[in-house]
Design an enzyme around this catalytic site. Structure first.
Site, PDB file in Angstrom:
ATOM      1  N   HIS A 226      -5.673  -5.755  -1.907  1.00 30.36           N
ATOM      2  CA  HIS A 226      -5.242  -7.125  -1.587  1.00 30.36           C
ATOM      3  C   HIS A 226      -3.985  -7.082  -0.729  1.00 30.36           C
ATOM      4  O   HIS A 226      -3.204  -6.131  -0.767  1.00 30.36           O
ATOM      5  CB  HIS A 226      -4.981  -7.904  -2.880  1.00 30.36           C
ATOM      6  CG  HIS A 226      -4.812  -9.377  -2.676  1.00 30.36           C
ATOM      7  ND1 HIS A 226      -5.783 -10.177  -2.089  1.00 30.36           N
ATOM      8  CD2 HIS A 226      -3.768 -10.213  -2.961  1.00 30.36           C
ATOM      9  CE1 HIS A 226      -5.359 -11.424  -2.043  1.00 30.36           C
ATOM     10  NE2 HIS A 226      -4.142 -11.469  -2.557  1.00 30.36           N
TER      11      HIS A 226
ATOM     12  N   HIS B  60      -1.346 -16.036   0.671  1.00 33.79           N
ATOM     13  CA  HIS B  60      -2.463 -15.090   0.698  1.00 33.79           C
ATOM     14  C   HIS B  60      -3.773 -15.825   0.466  1.00 33.79           C
ATOM     15  O   HIS B  60      -3.804 -16.990   0.048  1.00 33.79           O
ATOM     16  CB  HIS B  60      -2.265 -13.996  -0.368  1.00 33.79           C
ATOM     17  CG  HIS B  60      -2.152 -14.516  -1.779  1.00 33.79           C
ATOM     18  ND1 HIS B  60      -2.795 -13.945  -2.845  1.00 33.79           N
ATOM     19  CD2 HIS B  60      -1.467 -15.576  -2.314  1.00 33.79           C
ATOM     20  CE1 HIS B  60      -2.502 -14.588  -3.966  1.00 33.79           C
ATOM     21  NE2 HIS B  60      -1.701 -15.589  -3.664  1.00 33.79           N
TER      22      HIS B  60
ATOM     23  N   CYS C  29      -8.600 -11.763   2.289  1.00 32.33           N
ATOM     24  CA  CYS C  29      -7.144 -11.541   2.284  1.00 32.33           C
ATOM     25  C   CYS C  29      -6.650 -10.867   3.561  1.00 32.33           C
ATOM     26  O   CYS C  29      -5.688 -11.330   4.185  1.00 32.33           O
ATOM     27  CB  CYS C  29      -6.729 -10.740   1.051  1.00 32.33           C
ATOM     28  SG  CYS C  29      -7.420  -9.070   0.964  1.00 32.33           S
TER      29      CYS C  29
END
Length: 395
Positions: free
Chosen positions: A333, A347, A273
């Site tokens: 994240h 993402h 990520c």
């Protein structure tokens, strides 16, 4: 009776000595912790690991650091206390690497690991032509520091070691930037010739010459190859003309749609990520921190009320575990806000894809919506953690 008293007296001296040694070491450990908090709070980018041991009333220092300033302050503290000590602390880089304190990535992608062994966790990756600092050596692995200051280990086959003069010559030479997702460098001016190596988005090689169809390039280990001109560009020209706009952030991000997720990955061969957000910004002319937990500390905070208001395309959205009275916030994240009417962000999770924060959309991401922590803006923001390559490299 006299013998017993003498023994008791000696035992008392030993006890008091041990007690004083323990107190001294505790004080020094507190000083070390304070220095570490100030000069090396994040071991991913700065090392300050010092240990103290007392042997026969003599203090021994062991460990390693990359911060000369922090260690100098520690030594001054010892001297002010008039403590006798032996210094075994390594200030990296040291004699383990000698004059070869620099390196260039020589493979399309180099795997940089948390420990000096192939079975260790993948911490990050480097791209062909990336400039590296070399800090230490253990077996066939070198501890290196990437341009985003990330410190970890790479095997010797992935890098070309260099002296300072060789390193400067490489960095000052004209470069060719590979702009396609994936491709090859060839032995001759023909895509039908043998392959020198593969090459991925963001790879850099030294420019030698060109014709209508190919760039002739040199690798850091002096291999020669040819790259199709329609798959590359002169790096300085690219950097001069690149516009780090909201639209270009989205364009670059979407070219990576479908890239497979890889923990520690920062390339088209696999990307995590924060590796994804890092790569998107790199291809817009910026070096940003490596991990999501570092990226959240850069830029300008937006959407403080967590209502997804005031966000702009290109902002970074962070997710994880919210703080409680007993635990700190944990960032796990990150994605890039696309600023459209679907409330979408892009993402890397499983692969690179678009998700929505709107419950009415087919790609609604309820999981990440429920663990949203906030957003940071990088575009147009001056921050020492966000390196503008146009300013770093004089054009």
């Amino acid at each position: 009776m006299k013998i017993i008293k003498n023994v008791s007296f000696l035992m008392l001296i030993v006890f008091m000595s041990c007690k004083n040694d323990t107190k001294t070491i505790t004080e020094l450990e507190n000083i070390q912790s304070s220095l570490k908090a100030e000069f090396a709070p994040d071991k991913r980018v700065e090392l300050f690991d010092i240990k103290f041991e007392s042997v026969d009333n003599h203090l021994i220092l062991e460990g390693e650091t990359t911060s000369k300033k922090a260690f100098s302050i520690l030594l001054d503290s010892l001297k002010n206390r008039k403590l006798a000590f032996t210094n075994h602390v390594r200030i990296l880089p040291d004699s383990a690497v000698g004059k070869l304190q620099y390196a260039i990535a020589r493979n399309s992608v180099i795997n940089i690991r948390s420990q000096p062994k192939h079975s260790a966790e993948l911490g990050t990756q480097g791209l062909l032509g990336m400039s590296l600092k070399v800090l230490d050596k253990k077996g066939d692995f070198y501890r290196i520091q990437t341009p985003d200051n990330y410190i970890s280990w790479v095997d010797k086959g992935g890098i070309q070691l260099m002296t300072k003069s060789e390193f400067d010559a490489w960095n000052n030479s004209i470069k060719v930037l590979f702009t396609e997702i994936f491709g090859y460098a060839y032995v001759d001016k023909s895509a039908n010739s043998e392959i020198v190596s593969d090459i991925t988005l963001g790879g850099l090689l030294q420019y030698i010459s060109e014709d209508n169809d190919f760039y002739k390039v040199k690798y850091p280990d002096n291999r020669i190859g040819f790259i199709k001109k329609n798959e590359a560009v002169i790096y300085s020209s690219w950097l001069k003309n690149i516009v780090a706009s909201k639209e270009n952030i989205e364009t670059v991000a979407k070219t990576m749609n479908g890239f497979p997720y890889l923990w520690g990955g920062t390339s088209s061969k696999g990307i995590d990520c924060s590796g994804f957000t890092k790569m998107v910004y790199l291809m817009n002319g910026f070096i940003i921190p490596r991990d999501a937990s570092q990226q959240i500390n850069a830029g300008k905070t937006v959407d403080k009320n967590l209502k997804l208001e005031g966000l702009e395309k290109g902002d970074l959205l962070f997710f994880g575990t919210k703080a409680t009275p007993n635990k700190k916030q944990r960032v796990t994240h990150v994605g890039i806000w696309l600023g459209n009417n679907k409330m979408e962000f892009i993402h890397s999770s499983g692969n690179v894809h678009l998700s929505s924060m709107n419950a009415d959309e087919a790609n609604y991401d309820e999981f990440n919506k429920n663990r949203y922590l906030g957003s940071q803006r990088y575009l147009g923001v001056k921050d020492e953690m966000i390196v503008d390559l146009k300013e770093k490299i004089k054009l």
